[in-house]
Design a protein around this motif. Sequence first.
Motif, PDB file in Angstrom:
ATOM      1  N   LYS A 184       0.844  -1.196   0.000  1.00 15.41           N
ATOM      2  CA  LYS A 184       0.000   0.000   0.000  1.00 15.41           C
ATOM      3  C   LYS A 184       0.880   1.247   0.000  1.00 15.41           C
ATOM      4  O   LYS A 184       1.886   1.312   0.706  1.00 15.41           O
ATOM      5  CB  LYS A 184      -0.910  -0.005   1.230  1.00 15.41           C
ATOM      6  CG  LYS A 184      -1.971   1.085   1.224  1.00 15.41           C
ATOM      7  CD  LYS A 184      -2.908   0.910   2.395  1.00 15.41           C
ATOM      8  CE  LYS A 184      -3.921   2.033   2.499  1.00 15.41           C
ATOM      9  NZ  LYS A 184      -4.830   2.081   1.345  1.00 15.41           N
ATOM     10  N   GLU A 228       0.857   5.778  -0.341  1.00 20.57           N
ATOM     11  CA  GLU A 228       0.018   6.954  -0.062  1.00 20.57           C
ATOM     12  C   GLU A 228      -0.360   7.609  -1.376  1.00 20.57           C
ATOM     13  O   GLU A 228       0.500   8.033  -2.141  1.00 20.57           O
ATOM     14  CB  GLU A 228       0.775   7.944   0.818  1.00 20.57           C
ATOM     15  CG  GLU A 228      -0.021   9.181   1.097  1.00 20.57           C
ATOM     16  CD  GLU A 228      -0.010   9.574   2.574  1.00 20.57           C
ATOM     17  OE1 GLU A 228      -0.718  10.512   2.897  1.00 20.57           O
ATOM     18  OE2 GLU A 228       0.688   8.935   3.365  1.00 20.57           O
ATOM     19  N   THR A 229      -1.642   7.680  -1.667  1.00 19.81           N
ATOM     20  CA  THR A 229      -2.116   8.279  -2.916  1.00 19.81           C
ATOM     21  C   THR A 229      -2.389   9.760  -2.699  1.00 19.81           C
ATOM     22  O   THR A 229      -3.227  10.131  -1.867  1.00 19.81           O
ATOM     23  CB  THR A 229      -3.399   7.584  -3.407  1.00 19.81           C
ATOM     24  OG1 THR A 229      -3.122   6.197  -3.637  1.00 19.81           O
ATOM     25  CG2 THR A 229      -3.894   8.217  -4.697  1.00 19.81           C
ATOM     26  N   ASP A 268      -7.287   3.782  -4.152  1.00 19.43           N
ATOM     27  CA  ASP A 268      -6.535   4.472  -3.108  1.00 19.43           C
ATOM     28  C   ASP A 268      -5.536   3.497  -2.481  1.00 19.43           C
ATOM     29  O   ASP A 268      -5.900   2.374  -2.111  1.00 19.43           O
ATOM     30  CB  ASP A 268      -7.500   4.999  -2.041  1.00 19.43           C
ATOM     31  CG  ASP A 268      -6.802   5.853  -0.994  1.00 19.43           C
ATOM     32  OD1 ASP A 268      -5.685   6.332  -1.259  1.00 19.43           O
ATOM     33  OD2 ASP A 268      -7.384   6.043   0.095  1.00 19.43           O
ATOM     34  N   GLY A 269      -4.285   3.924  -2.395  1.00 21.89           N
ATOM     35  CA  GLY A 269      -3.239   3.066  -1.858  1.00 21.89           C
ATOM     36  C   GLY A 269      -2.567   2.199  -2.894  1.00 21.89           C
ATOM     37  O   GLY A 269      -1.593   1.506  -2.586  1.00 21.89           O
ATOM     38  N   ASP A 291       0.043   6.397  -7.281  1.00 21.90           N
ATOM     39  CA  ASP A 291       0.780   7.487  -6.645  1.00 21.90           C
ATOM     40  C   ASP A 291      -0.045   8.755  -6.484  1.00 21.90           C
ATOM     41  O   ASP A 291       0.093   9.456  -5.487  1.00 21.90           O
ATOM     42  CB  ASP A 291       2.043   7.794  -7.467  1.00 21.90           C
ATOM     43  CG  ASP A 291       3.019   6.630  -7.437  1.00 21.90           C
ATOM     44  OD1 ASP A 291       3.668   6.440  -6.403  1.00 21.90           O
ATOM     45  OD2 ASP A 291       3.099   5.898  -8.442  1.00 21.90           O
TER      46      ASP A 291
END
Length: 311
Positions: free
Chosen positions: A3, A5-6, A164-165, A168
């Motif tokens: 995972k 961080e988006t 999400d996750g 990028d």
Amino acid sequence: MPKIETALLAPDAAGIAEAERLLGAGGLVSFPTETVYGLGGDARNGTAVAHIFEAKGRPSFNPLIVHVPDFDAALRYADLSGPLETLAHRFWPGPLTLVAPLKQGHGLSPLVTAGLETLAIRVPSHPVAQDVLRAFGGPVAAPSANPSGRISPTTAAHVMAGLDGRVDAVLDAGACTVGLESTIVGSDPLALLRPGGLAREDIEAIAGPLADAGDSITAPGQMLSHYAPDAVVRLNANCANAGEVLLGFGPMQSDLNLSVAGDLVEAAANLFGHLHKLDAMGQPIAVAPIPNCGLGQAINDRLRRAAAPRG
């Protein structure tokens, strides 16, 4: 996949610059087109393209569409001649993808074409997509920014809900105007490989009659079960059965209506957003009949795939 961080980026100069930086570093950036949000990676970078497949959970035999800013850029990678050149000059930028023979020395990752000798390529008209492509200066492979086989995203919120996750960044520029993926046309013979945001009739008015696609997968979006919500989908329903929610069309009682006025352009723009909302209700979805003409052909194609048995 691990995972990450988006980041949610604004569609301003700083956001475009960050998207360019991430793409150049082999990252994945979701950006809006006039059709749906795309999940972009450098089409020349095999690792970046592999990450697209990984993020989506996409079968490797399903090819990707490459996005470029203009016709001249497309000519670096594909042989666009004859009817394909005519269609490109008439409908680009816009919601039309052309499948053409790859050029020698194209430099694209073989993962983009799924081992085929042809390339699906298009020039999007969305100003943010154009900004990203011109800033990056290279070909961007960009399928729809959703988990493979699921409902396509027409807002940044849809992208974040599904990816999400896993990516990028997402460039948030509001809702897409067309709301259906691009129409795909191939050559030899000239054929409609996937109906989409450009009506078949408009293409045939320029290029003459189009053949229909065969059974083999030669372009994106041809898998039988695709664009699918979690809920079971029942088509051609005049009313909802007990326990179902109804997606309407035209003047009728329904839980959500694609277009009360019976406007197929409005219906196309609403299709995926409404399916997302109904799917969140957690009940089977009944769908009213949609006229099978103009953009209705593309809408019905997506609905048939959404309703197909899951593999």
